[in-house]
Design an enzyme around this catalytic site. Structure first.
Site, PDB file in Angstrom:
ATOM      1  N   GLU A   1      42.959  -6.704  77.850  1.00 33.91           N
ATOM      2  CA  GLU A   1      41.749  -6.391  78.625  1.00 33.91           C
ATOM      3  C   GLU A   1      41.215  -7.737  79.103  1.00 33.91           C
ATOM      4  OE1 GLU A   1      38.397  -6.015  79.804  1.00 33.91           O
ATOM      5  OE2 GLU A   1      37.688  -5.464  77.797  1.00 33.91           O
TER       6      GLU A   1
ATOM      7  N   CYS B   1      33.120  -8.691  81.464  1.00 37.23           N
ATOM      8  CA  CYS B   1      34.316  -8.592  82.300  1.00 37.23           C
ATOM      9  C   CYS B   1      34.093  -7.573  83.411  1.00 37.23           C
ATOM     10  CB  CYS B   1      35.550  -8.286  81.464  1.00 37.23           C
ATOM     11  SG  CYS B   1      35.299  -6.887  80.425  1.00 37.23           S
TER      12      CYS B   1
HETATM   13  C1  UN1 Z   1      33.583  -6.578  78.340  1.00 37.67           C
HETATM   14  O1  UN1 Z   1      32.850  -7.196  79.109  1.00 37.67           O
HETATM   15  O2  UN1 Z   1      34.548  -7.138  77.777  1.00 37.67           O
HETATM   16  O3  UN1 Z   1      31.415  -1.531  80.601  1.00 37.67           O
HETATM   17  C2  UN1 Z   1      33.350  -5.164  77.935  1.00 37.67           C
HETATM   18  C3  UN1 Z   1      30.743  -2.434  80.089  1.00 37.67           C
HETATM   19  C4  UN1 Z   1      30.687  -2.512  78.584  1.00 37.67           C
HETATM   20  C5  UN1 Z   1      31.881  -3.186  78.046  1.00 37.67           C
HETATM   21  C6  UN1 Z   1      32.221  -4.498  78.655  1.00 37.67           C
HETATM   22  N1  UN1 Z   1      30.601  -1.175  78.057  1.00 37.67           N
HETATM   23  O4  UN1 Z   1      30.140  -3.262  80.759  1.00 37.67           O
END
Ligand code: UN1
Length: 517
Positions: A269, A303
């Site tokens: 990820e 992310c």
């Molecule tokens: C991440 O930034 O690694 O969808 C995860 C989202 C959160 C998870 C982010 N539930 O922004």
């Protein structure tokens, strides 16, 4: 003057979570040991030392792996719903400790307290999801072409799952993996980010208590701490069939190839470069909070953070002015203080990366609409607080093509049909999250169709961040292709076995092959 830590009850929170001034960073559950160097955890909120964690050595790691591989042999024999019961208790404990754990996340990582609580809520949600799932690890029966034969599929536990997590979601991503892995009968070894190691101590303390109360052995939940070399111990280890890694594309490329070389599985990820398409029919009441939260929430360190706004030329000026106007309302400061929208970046390296990105965007011809910069003076002593910036840029700029983990938002125009916007949205190497703001059904469906967004997540009238745990989470292209949390993401934590059983008195061969003796 009380310090921020005193003012917001950090000492009590740390005590409730069992986090000490100096902690062993290696644990197999209730046993803690560690012989490496001390990692210091400074808060980006006020620059103060929160605590230290002793890193994991190769010998410590061996002890962890011995314990984990042994525990797997018994844990996998426990019925899945009983494993679900353990996860249910874990979720309940998290409910009790939501406040201190949310505070620690906010103080160690720098995200707003609301988002810190939100992260713990995500942990609770995945536990609930996993509890239900523990009764639904169903295989299928498949019609056999041969008479009196039965074919079926079973899902078996896979073994030791290695988890490498990033600083930005220092607790939730671990639980997405562990809650599922545990109900699947796997045991876990977690290497937390060296930028938020105290969160790993707190999480391990919570689960260790539950495992002890249930008389379960050491090795089901393990943590290791340290830099990338500690991560390498796992990625090169044939005893770990699955590595789940969250972080940069650069890191994922190394992890993915290392794990693939030994035929391990990886769940990656990685970076995103998420855009929101804003069409002529978009509702500004939805666009503005969606885009602004997406771009500046967690100080742009998700992310899923919104990096690009692709705006139709007919509404460009109106949308730009509304977003720029909203940026003026943002308050930047101590994230534990709920009046602030934006906390600090994780550290000074992140600040330098942010500054360099703005300079690069300017050098490539970008036009600054809201200027960035580092804040100084009272309340900003850590040197990690930055102003969110907005830059008018072109999609092909090198800097726009890269993920900068900071609040820098690029605005660009499209003209004509929504297909042109989709081309821009897809015209980057990453493929995590995407969104369209529209009240036009045809545009929305085009965006979601096979020729629409190429991302793992595609939303309509919602920003790019803030996914719920019930859906599979992850993305395509350089985001790595992995899926975590909801839907059928559990399958990666198990191995599939196809069984064919013959209850006839003959041995008919498949494909009608004759082999008479
Ligand atoms: C991440 O930034 O690694 O969808 C995860 C989202 C959160 C998870 C982010 N539930 O922004």
């Amino acid at each position: 003057m009380p310090t921020i830590a005193q003012q917001f009850g950090m000492e009590e929170a740390l005590a409730q979570l069992g986090v000490k001034a100096i902690n062993d960073g290696t644990s197999t559950g209730n046993e803690w040991f560690s012989n490496g160097e001390l990692i210091e955890s400074y808060s980006p909120v006020d620059g103060q030392l929160i605590g230290k964690v002793r890193a994991t050595t190769a010998a410590d790691y061996e002890r962890v792996m011995e314990s984990a591989t042994k525990a797997f042999k018994t844990f996998r024999t426990m019925p899945a719903p009983q494993r679900g019961e353990i996860v249910r208790q874990f979720g309940n404990k998290l409910r009790e400790l939501k406040e201190p754990l949310g505070k620690l996340v906010s103080y160690e990582m720098g995200k707003s307290l609301q988002e810190g609580y939100g992260e713990v809520q995500e942990m609770i949600d995945i536990c609930d999801f996993a509890v239900g799932l523990s009764r639904q690890l169903n295989g299928q029966t498949i019609p056999s072409e041969r008479p009196k034969h039965v074919m079926r599929e079973q899902w078996h536990s896979i073994g030791v799952v290695g988890i490498i997590s990033a600083f930005n979601f220092p607790v939730a991503v671990w639980s997405w993996n562990t809650a599922l892995a545990w109900i699947c009968g796997d045991v876990c070894v977690w290497k937390a980010s060296e930028k938020a190691p105290l969160c790993s101590i707190a999480c391990q303390n919570i689960i260790a208590g539950i495992l002890k109360d249930n008389n379960l052995p050491e090795g089901i939940s393990c943590i290791i701490n340290g830099d990338y070399k500690v991560g390498e111990m796992m990625t090169t280890d044939v005893r770990i069939p699955l590595i789940s890694a969250t972080g940069s594309t650069r890191m994922g490329r190394i992890v993915g190839t290392t794990v693939a070389q030994r035929f391990g599985k990886s769940l990656l990820e990685l970076g995103g470069n998420n855009a929101i398409i804003i069409t002529p029919t978009a509702d500004l009441k939805v666009v503005v909070p969606g885009a602004v939260f997406g771009a500046v929430g967690t100080a742009g360190q998700r992310c899923t953070s919104t990096r690009r706004l692709i705006i139709h030329e007919s509404v460009y000026d109106k949308v730009r002015d509304a977003i720029v106007g909203a940026y003026k309302q943002l308050t930047i400061g101590n994230p534990l203080d709920q009046k602030n929208h934006i906390g600090p970046l994780i550290d000074k390296d992140a600040v330098n990366t942010y500054l360099a990105a703005i300079e690069k965007a300017k050098a490539e011809g970008g036009k600054v609409l809201v200027d960035g910069g580092v804040l100084s003076g009272e309340g900003y002593e850590s040197g990690c607080y930055v102003k969110p910036a907005i830059i008018e840029a072109e999609n092909h700029f090198e800097i726009v093509q890269h993920e900068t983990f900071a609040p820098v938002l690029y605005l660009m125009k499209y003209s004509g049909d929504v297909e042109n916007a989709i081309d821009l949205q897809n015209g980057v190497a990453q493929g995590l999250s995407s969104a369209i703001m529209t009240n036009d059904l045809k545009e929305a469906e085009k965006f979601l169709s096979f020729s629409g967004s190429d991302c793992g997540i595609a939303n309509v009238n919602i920003g790019t961040s803030g996914a719920e745990i019930g859906g599979a989470f992850g993305g395509e292209k350089e985001t790595g292709g992995g899926r975590e949390s909801g839907s059928d993401a559990w399958k990666i934590y198990m191995r599939r076995q196809t069984n064919t059983v013959n209850y006839s008195d003959e041995l008919p061969l498949a494909q009608g092959i004759k082999f008479d003796l």
